[in-house]
Design an enzyme around this catalytic site. Structure first.
Site, PDB file in Angstrom:
ATOM      1  N   GLU A  13      -2.090  11.128 -11.102  1.00  0.00           N
ATOM      2  CA  GLU A  13      -1.871  11.118 -12.538  1.00  0.00           C
ATOM      3  C   GLU A  13      -2.758  10.050 -13.166  1.00  0.00           C
ATOM      4  OE1 GLU A  13       1.946  10.921 -15.561  1.00  0.00           O
ATOM      5  OE2 GLU A  13       2.018   9.710 -13.726  1.00  0.00           O
TER       6      GLU A  13
ATOM      7  N   ASN B 115      -5.425  11.424  11.524  1.00  0.00           N
ATOM      8  CA  ASN B 115      -5.108  11.716  12.914  1.00  0.00           C
ATOM      9  C   ASN B 115      -6.174  12.689  13.407  1.00  0.00           C
ATOM     10  OD1 ASN B 115      -2.504  10.276  13.345  1.00  0.00           O
ATOM     11  ND2 ASN B 115      -1.944  11.508  11.577  1.00  0.00           N
TER      12      ASN B 115
ATOM     13  N   HIS C 133       3.266  12.013  -6.874  1.00  0.00           N
ATOM     14  CA  HIS C 133       1.868  11.754  -7.191  1.00  0.00           C
ATOM     15  C   HIS C 133       1.573  10.258  -7.126  1.00  0.00           C
ATOM     16  CE1 HIS C 133       4.037  11.430 -11.083  1.00  0.00           C
ATOM     17  NE2 HIS C 133       3.233  10.398 -11.262  1.00  0.00           N
TER      18      HIS C 133
ATOM     19  N   HIS D  42       0.824  -1.201   0.000  1.00  0.00           N
ATOM     20  CA  HIS D  42       0.000   0.000   0.000  1.00  0.00           C
ATOM     21  C   HIS D  42       0.861   1.254   0.000  1.00  0.00           C
ATOM     22  CE1 HIS D  42       0.487  -0.737   4.421  1.00  0.00           C
ATOM     23  NE2 HIS D  42       0.712   0.571   4.413  1.00  0.00           N
TER      24      HIS D  42
ATOM     25  N   ARG E 203      -1.658  10.942   4.602  1.00  0.00           N
ATOM     26  CA  ARG E 203      -2.329  11.528   5.761  1.00  0.00           C
ATOM     27  C   ARG E 203      -3.358  12.530   5.239  1.00  0.00           C
ATOM     28  NH1 ARG E 203       3.048  10.974   7.300  1.00  0.00           N
ATOM     29  NH2 ARG E 203       3.294   9.645   9.137  1.00  0.00           N
TER      30      ARG E 203
ATOM     31  N   GLU F 121      -3.741   3.555   1.646  1.00  0.00           N
ATOM     32  CA  GLU F 121      -4.056   3.703   3.072  1.00  0.00           C
ATOM     33  C   GLU F 121      -4.224   5.188   3.374  1.00  0.00           C
ATOM     34  OE1 GLU F 121      -1.875   3.385   7.428  1.00  0.00           O
ATOM     35  OE2 GLU F 121      -0.992   2.327   5.724  1.00  0.00           O
TER      36      GLU F 121
END
Length: 127
Positions: free
Chosen positions: A122, A60, A74, A5, A9, A56
């Protein structure tokens, strides 16, 4: 070995899940809250994690946004038709930041869109 993965964030998890699922066609594969750590992980993708690389999203709970930095470039997604994908993404409220067309120093057709946090994706024609 295989790539499992890529993690990003994000400031607003629901908005990001909506973008990647509703605009880019991914599915929410799994999601888990970690109350003691005050964060949530959501894994999205185009198929089962056992066979595909996932995205993923880490939220937070006490952070609304992040600086992008200069090292990240990207994500890249293969699409059957870059021009049609841009129109579909735009129709669903997505932001196209580089229109579909040949790359500057070549013939590969590509485009760029941004997610709600400003990460660039992209779009490339499937080969």
């Amino acid at each position: 070995m295989r790539l499992l993965h890529t993690m990003l964030r994000v400031g607003d998890l629901e908005q990001s899940i909506s973008f990647y699922c509703d605009v880019l066609g991914m599915s929410l594969l799994r999601r888990k809250d970690y109350p003691d750590g005050r964060f949530t992980l959501a894994f999205l993708g185009y198929g089962p994690e056992s066979e595909n690389t996932a995205l993923e999203l880490t939220h937070n709970w006490d952070t609304d946004s992040y600086e992008k930095g200069t090292g990240f470039g990207h994500l890249a997604i293969a699409v059957p038709d870059v021009y049609a994908a841009c129109e579909q993404i735009r129709a669903k409220g997505g932001r196209v930041v580089r229109e579909a067309g040949p790359m500057k120093h070549g013939t590969t057709v590509l485009a760029f869109v941004e997610d709600p946090d400003g990460y660039q994706i992209e779009l490339l024609s499937e080969k």
